[in-house]
Design an enzyme around this catalytic site. Structure first.
Site, PDB file in Angstrom:
ATOM      1  N   ARG A 146       0.851  -1.177   0.000  1.00 50.99           N
ATOM      2  CA  ARG A 146       0.000   0.000   0.000  1.00 50.99           C
ATOM      3  C   ARG A 146       0.895   1.239   0.000  1.00 50.99           C
ATOM      4  O   ARG A 146       2.058   1.185   0.417  1.00 50.99           O
ATOM      5  CB  ARG A 146      -0.892   0.030   1.243  1.00 50.99           C
ATOM      6  CG  ARG A 146      -1.819  -1.161   1.405  1.00 50.99           C
ATOM      7  CD  ARG A 146      -2.606  -1.047   2.701  1.00 50.99           C
ATOM      8  NE  ARG A 146      -3.561  -2.139   2.877  1.00 50.99           N
ATOM      9  CZ  ARG A 146      -3.313  -3.252   3.547  1.00 50.99           C
ATOM     10  NH1 ARG A 146      -2.121  -3.433   4.128  1.00 50.99           N
ATOM     11  NH2 ARG A 146      -4.231  -4.193   3.669  1.00 50.99           N
ATOM     12  N   HIS A 242      -2.537   2.000  -5.623  1.00 49.25           N
ATOM     13  CA  HIS A 242      -3.259   0.764  -5.354  1.00 49.25           C
ATOM     14  C   HIS A 242      -3.440  -0.070  -6.624  1.00 49.25           C
ATOM     15  O   HIS A 242      -3.620  -1.294  -6.546  1.00 49.25           O
ATOM     16  CB  HIS A 242      -4.614   1.071  -4.718  1.00 49.25           C
ATOM     17  CG  HIS A 242      -4.883   0.247  -3.495  1.00 49.25           C
ATOM     18  ND1 HIS A 242      -4.147   0.350  -2.332  1.00 49.25           N
ATOM     19  CD2 HIS A 242      -5.799  -0.731  -3.256  1.00 49.25           C
ATOM     20  CE1 HIS A 242      -4.605  -0.510  -1.436  1.00 49.25           C
ATOM     21  NE2 HIS A 242      -5.594  -1.183  -1.970  1.00 49.25           N
ATOM     22  N   ARG A 245      -0.665  -2.391  -6.685  1.00 45.96           N
ATOM     23  CA  ARG A 245      -0.908  -3.477  -5.718  1.00 45.96           C
ATOM     24  C   ARG A 245      -1.890  -4.493  -6.300  1.00 45.96           C
ATOM     25  O   ARG A 245      -1.681  -5.709  -6.194  1.00 45.96           O
ATOM     26  CB  ARG A 245      -1.447  -2.866  -4.419  1.00 45.96           C
ATOM     27  CG  ARG A 245      -1.825  -3.858  -3.320  1.00 45.96           C
ATOM     28  CD  ARG A 245      -2.136  -3.052  -2.053  1.00 45.96           C
ATOM     29  NE  ARG A 245      -2.954  -3.771  -1.105  1.00 45.96           N
ATOM     30  CZ  ARG A 245      -2.481  -4.575  -0.139  1.00 45.96           C
ATOM     31  NH1 ARG A 245      -1.186  -4.800  -0.046  1.00 45.96           N
ATOM     32  NH2 ARG A 245      -3.302  -5.155   0.717  1.00 45.96           N
ATOM     33  N   HIS A 268      -4.064  -9.276   3.987  1.00 43.04           N
ATOM     34  CA  HIS A 268      -5.513  -9.307   4.194  1.00 43.04           C
ATOM     35  C   HIS A 268      -5.838 -10.220   5.382  1.00 43.04           C
ATOM     36  O   HIS A 268      -5.376 -11.357   5.427  1.00 43.04           O
ATOM     37  CB  HIS A 268      -6.229  -9.848   2.955  1.00 43.04           C
ATOM     38  CG  HIS A 268      -6.218  -8.912   1.795  1.00 43.04           C
ATOM     39  ND1 HIS A 268      -6.452  -9.323   0.494  1.00 43.04           N
ATOM     40  CD2 HIS A 268      -6.006  -7.574   1.725  1.00 43.04           C
ATOM     41  CE1 HIS A 268      -6.384  -8.278  -0.315  1.00 43.04           C
ATOM     42  NE2 HIS A 268      -6.116  -7.213   0.404  1.00 43.04           N
ATOM     43  N   TYR A 277      -9.718 -11.117  -6.534  1.00 46.07           N
ATOM     44  CA  TYR A 277      -8.754 -11.314  -7.621  1.00 46.07           C
ATOM     45  C   TYR A 277      -9.040 -12.568  -8.435  1.00 46.07           C
ATOM     46  O   TYR A 277      -8.587 -12.679  -9.566  1.00 46.07           O
ATOM     47  CB  TYR A 277      -7.327 -11.333  -7.057  1.00 46.07           C
ATOM     48  CG  TYR A 277      -6.962 -10.018  -6.424  1.00 46.07           C
ATOM     49  CD1 TYR A 277      -6.793  -8.884  -7.207  1.00 46.07           C
ATOM     50  CD2 TYR A 277      -6.827  -9.891  -5.046  1.00 46.07           C
ATOM     51  CE1 TYR A 277      -6.493  -7.658  -6.634  1.00 46.07           C
ATOM     52  CE2 TYR A 277      -6.528  -8.672  -4.467  1.00 46.07           C
ATOM     53  CZ  TYR A 277      -6.367  -7.555  -5.267  1.00 46.07           C
ATOM     54  OH  TYR A 277      -6.082  -6.349  -4.692  1.00 46.07           O
TER      55      TYR A 277
END
Length: 296
Positions: A146, A242, A245, A268, A277
């Site tokens: 991040r 982001h 990322r 996470h 994803y």
């Protein structure tokens, strides 16, 4: 309680380790709720009942707020009342029957592998600042960080010989991020010479990895500008940190990486956050099918 909202935000910061940005957003949400109650003579936050909450919910809809903002505001209110019940300020929560609206899943923006390659190839390593920018881009994409994590990275967090970084993420949770290949090479080049020049012996950085031209720790605002400027070099407007990322996670999944491993690398806490994803990956497969199949 003198100020229940302020005390709730303090609880979020100290007990739950919420980020300053989350606390700031919740503060705005709850201030808007309290202001609505005051304007409409519906009592204080502590006195409000289910009808007052319903009126506020209707007001949010009338003002045309996006579903994501409505969801966050109602979540903040429900959290506040759970806290007030726990602290025995009120007996029951008037928000118990409030249904937080579901928002449709939005697939994250990602760059293609070719776009990432072009992005890195367009970088200029001729000055300390440009080499820093290149290292930042490589680390954001190569480690899936991040923006706040990259800005907060310290020299003491680097274990480059072992091939990893120690990352302090949301809620001050620590994780280990692997680093190798182009990200490791470019970061090492930056640390060998460019960082020392940016620091200039002033010692303002307190051990920060990425420095600004005055020798201090780089800010999130500056990092966003660096990424956006790099995006324009490949024709991508408003490129966000982001997105790099998201691209990191998507490309790992497309390459066959295990979802649990990606979850750990991203930091996470819930696998459901990482599962978005898989939708991106399926979208990629469909595009490949449509492009390649003779009768698609």
């Amino acid at each position: 309680m003198v100020d229940p909202i302020s005390e709730y935000l303090t609880c979020l910061r100290i007990e739950r380790g919420r980020s300053p940005r989350t606390i700031e957003a919740y503060g705005r949400d709850l201030a808007d709720y309290a202001s609505f109650l005051g304007r409409n003579r519906l009592g204080s936050v502590v006195d409000a009942d289910r009808a007052a909450l319903a009126a506020y919910e209707a007001d949010l809809s009338e003002r045309g707020f996006a579903p994501t903002l409505v969801k966050r505001r109602l979540s903040a209110i429900k959290g506040l009342y759970r806290y007030l019940v726990r602290e025995e300020v009120i007996a029951t929560s008037p928000a118990d029957l409030i249904a937080v609206p579901k928002t449709p899943d939005r697939l994250p923006d990602v760059l293609s592998i070719a776009q990432v390659s072009a992005l890195m190839e367009r970088t200029d390593d001729s000055t300390p600042a440009s080499l820093r920018d290149h290292a930042l881009l490589e680390v954001l994409y190569g480690c899936g960080l991040r923006a706040s994590e990259a800005c907060g990275l310290n020299l003491a967090d680097l274990a480059l010989d072992e091939g990893y970084l120690r990352i302090r993420g949301k809620g001050d949770k620590e994780r280990v991020a692997p680093i190798s290949g182009a990200a490791l090479r470019t970061l090492s080049m930056y640390l060998d010479d460019a960082r020392r020049i940016l620091d200039g012996g002033r010692g303002k950085s307190s051990g920060a990895v990425f420095l600004n031209v005055r020798g201090g720790r780089i800010t999130r605002q500056s990092l966003h500008k660096i990424v956006a400027r790099a995006g324009l070099s490949i024709g991508v407007t408003n490129l966000h940190p982001h997105t790099l990322r998201h691209s990191f996670a998507t490309h790992l999944l497309e390459g066959g990486a295990d979802l649990r491993a990606i979850q750990e690398m991203l930091g996470h806490s819930d696998i459901s956050t990482t599962q978005i994803y898989t939708h991106v990956d399926r979208s990629h497969i469909r595009e490949e099918y449509l492009a390649a199949h003779p009768r698609a």
